[in-house]
Enzyme design. Structure first.
Site, mmCIF file in Angstrom:
data_model
loop_
_atom_site.group_PDB
_atom_site.id
_atom_site.type_symbol
_atom_site.label_atom_id
_atom_site.label_comp_id
_atom_site.label_asym_id
_atom_site.label_seq_id
_atom_site.Cartn_x
_atom_site.Cartn_y
_atom_site.Cartn_z
ATOM 1 N N GLY A 1 0.788 -1.228 0.000
ATOM 2 C CA GLY A 1 0.000 0.000 0.000
ATOM 3 C C GLY A 1 0.819 1.276 0.000
ATOM 4 O O GLY A 1 0.261 2.364 -0.136
ATOM 5 N N LYS B 1 -31.099 26.997 9.597
ATOM 6 C CA LYS B 1 -31.138 25.592 10.006
ATOM 7 C C LYS B 1 -30.312 25.402 11.264
ATOM 8 O O LYS B 1 -29.540 26.257 11.666
ATOM 9 C CB LYS B 1 -30.597 24.699 8.898
ATOM 10 C CG LYS B 1 -29.101 24.888 8.672
ATOM 11 C CD LYS B 1 -28.481 23.828 7.815
ATOM 12 C CE LYS B 1 -26.952 23.973 7.851
ATOM 13 N NZ LYS B 1 -26.248 23.013 7.039
ATOM 14 N N ALA C 1 -25.047 15.813 0.885
ATOM 15 C CA ALA C 1 -26.204 16.431 0.222
ATOM 16 C C ALA C 1 -27.417 16.573 1.125
ATOM 17 O O ALA C 1 -28.501 16.918 0.649
ATOM 18 C CB ALA C 1 -26.593 15.656 -1.045
ATOM 19 N N GLY C 2 -27.259 16.353 2.431
ATOM 20 C CA GLY C 2 -28.383 16.522 3.349
ATOM 21 C C GLY C 2 -28.848 17.962 3.426
ATOM 22 O O GLY C 2 -30.044 18.258 3.312
#
Length: 319
Positions: free
Chosen positions: A42, A199, A231-232
């Site tokens: 890796g 909000k 995308a909430g």
């Protein structure tokens, strides 16, 4: 005479090869010959297949997912060029990861954006070129010059063509209080009015719409933000504009398509009619929706790179 480099070279790691190719094409030069692979365990392996001695080198690499792999690719290529006697190295980072960790939100939090800035500087970068940092003050985390481009003019030009001579039919909406300045500037470019979604966020990646400040009734809404992550926020704001505000249509524009977790499903099932994105992050083909429209950032970055190479101001770039 240009003392800081005999020629200009564009290199790329693996995160956004298409943007690097477009930048190189805009400048009329080939992409530098290099290879970025991984060993079996890796570890990142970087090989430069051409000389960079005395050259002005630009490395194009968005530090998007997989974030840590992409950061390491960038760091190791910077180190390779430094050790190969490059005259000056500019890290071209269309999307700068960790930018949201720019302050201590609670006790014992790290400031990861500062840490990443220090690591890039320590690796040997002489300059950073980026677009739409989540917080503009991150420029101050670097002890090297940072040229900060903005994506709003690219998005605004697209929406101007859509709006035409009917700006009164549209309203630009900020999806949260933190994006008000961005939305105001965007609305000024389009000649539209502005509204704000108020909000609260009970926990990370979860938001709840409270109210709409401003009038969107019978209007076409353009939601503007710097990035779309899960995308909430975006989808909740779009739903609120239709259900609570009485808007007729909702569009969205954002610079960075992070699109993590449930983002694709949320956007697919949302009331959003179109989502306009810049290609600072490459959206995989399997994630690409019919609602998406992607605009290129390469022309702006190519202008900036040319100006940096010629020691001219970047602030006067026109989109």
């Amino acid at each position: 005479m240009n003392f800081h480099g005999k020629d200009i070279k564009i290199f790329t790691c693996n995160s956004n090869k298409s943007v690097a190719k477009q930048i190189a094409d805009s400048l009329g030069i080939p992409v530098g010959k290099s290879e970025v692979t991984s060993f079996s365990d890796g570890e990142i392996a970087v090989s430069l297949h051409e000389s960079v001695r005395g050259s002005e080198c630009f490395i194009v690499q968005s530090t998007c997912a997989p974030v840590n792999d992409n950061i390491m690719e960038l760091l190791i290529m910077i180190d390779a060029m430094k050790r190969a006697s490059a005259a000056r190295i500019t890290a071209v980072i269309p999307y700068f990861g960790y930018a949201r960790q720019d302050r201590k939100a609670k006790a014992r939090d790290p400031i990861s954006a500062k840490l990443v800035a220090d690591i890039i500087t320590s690796a040997g970068a002489d300059r950073v070129l980026t677009m739409d940092l989540h917080a503009a003050q991150i420029q101050g985390f670097f002890n090297i010059p940072v040229d900060h481009l903005v994506g709003a003019p690219i998005l605004a030009n697209y929406f101007k063509n859509k709006i035409g001579d009917k700006p009164d039919d549209y309203v630009v909406v900020s999806p949260d209080l933190g994006s008000v300045t961005r939305a105001r500037n965007f609305a000024t470019r389009l000649g539209c009015s502005i509204a704000i979604i108020d909000k609260r966020r009970p926990k990370a990646n979860v938001c709840e719409v409270m109210s709409i400040i401003g009038d969107v009734k019978d209007k076409k809404v353009i939601l503007v933000d710097d990035m779309i992550d899960t995308a909430g926020t975006l989808c909740n704001a779009a739903q609120a504009c239709i259900e609570r505000g009485g808007a007729t249509e909702v569009y969205a524009g954002a610079t960075h398509a992070v699109l993590s977790g449930p983002a694709i499903d949320r956007i697919r099932d949302s009331v959003l009619k179109e989502v306009v994105l810049l290609d600072t992050i490459a959206v995989p083909e399997e994630k690409y929706l019919d609602k998406f429209t992607t605009l290129p950032v390469a022309p702006v970055f190519a202008q900036a790179i040319e100006r940096i190479y010629e020691d001219k101001p970047v602030s006067t770039i026109s989109v």
